[in-house]
Design an enzyme around this catalytic site. Structure first.
Site, PDB file in Angstrom:
ATOM      1  NE  ARG A   1      -0.707   0.202   4.933  1.00 14.23           N
ATOM      2  CZ  ARG A   1      -0.825   1.199   5.799  1.00 14.23           C
ATOM      3  NH1 ARG A   1      -1.585   2.246   5.514  1.00 14.23           N
ATOM      4  NH2 ARG A   1      -0.196   1.169   6.951  1.00 14.23           N
TER       5      ARG A   1
ATOM      6  CB  VAL B   1       5.723   1.455  -1.155  1.00 16.18           C
ATOM      7  CG1 VAL B   1       4.929   0.182  -1.459  1.00 16.18           C
ATOM      8  CG2 VAL B   1       5.623   2.457  -2.285  1.00 16.18           C
ATOM      9  CE1 TYR B   2       4.703   1.083   7.154  1.00 16.16           C
ATOM     10  CE2 TYR B   2       4.030   2.856   5.674  1.00 16.16           C
ATOM     11  CZ  TYR B   2       4.523   2.432   6.896  1.00 16.16           C
ATOM     12  OH  TYR B   2       4.834   3.353   7.858  1.00 16.16           O
ATOM     13  CG  PHE B   3       6.488  -4.108  -0.149  1.00 13.71           C
ATOM     14  CD1 PHE B   3       5.941  -4.553  -1.344  1.00 13.71           C
ATOM     15  CD2 PHE B   3       7.323  -3.006  -0.172  1.00 13.71           C
ATOM     16  CE1 PHE B   3       6.213  -3.913  -2.531  1.00 13.71           C
ATOM     17  CE2 PHE B   3       7.607  -2.350  -1.354  1.00 13.71           C
ATOM     18  CZ  PHE B   3       7.058  -2.807  -2.541  1.00 13.71           C
TER      19      PHE B   3
END
Length: 130
Positions: A32, A43-45
């Site tokens: 997201r 961005v986070y994974f």
């Protein structure tokens, strides 16, 4: 911006690393974007794997996480955003700063914090704890 490329390649790398280790099932990988900037984004994974029957699942997860971080850097992404580098990302410091930059920061820390109280074993200082 190369945000989409970073997301696609990082997800693909996680799946490749999962397959390479012959882990059970399929990994769940999502991402997201939480902040947008003129020159990029944060961005986070998220990555889940089935660990049943896996010897040392935390170590395996860590290896896959490190591979994902490697891919992010290869795509031109940054090592960290507002959470800082910390202990998990410390091994990547040599890839984001020059020797002279690291020496300068270490010298400054030694001068300002001779007893090593602040930032103990985090980021650049992870390998300097005596």
């Amino acid at each position: 911006s190369r945000v989409e490329e970073v997301i696609v390649r990082t997800k693909e790398r996680i799946v490749q690393e999962h397959r390479k280790r012959f882990l059970p099932g399929n990994p769940i990988v999502s991402s997201r974007v939480t902040q947008l900037y003129d020159n990029g984004a944060c961005v986070y994974f998220y990555f889940c794997m089935n660990y049943e029957g896996i010897a040392e699942p935390s170590r395996v997860y860590g290896q896959i996480e490190a591979a994902a971080r490697d891919e992010i850097l290869l795509c031109g992404g940054s090592l960290s955003h507002h959470h800082g580098v910390g202990k998990l990302r410390a091994p990547f410091m040599h890839r984001i700063s020059s020797d002279s930059h690291r020496r300068s920061l270490l010298d400054m820390k030694k001068s300002l914090d001779p007893h090593g109280v602040f930032g103990v074993c985090n980021g650049l200082f992870a390998a300097t704890k005596e």
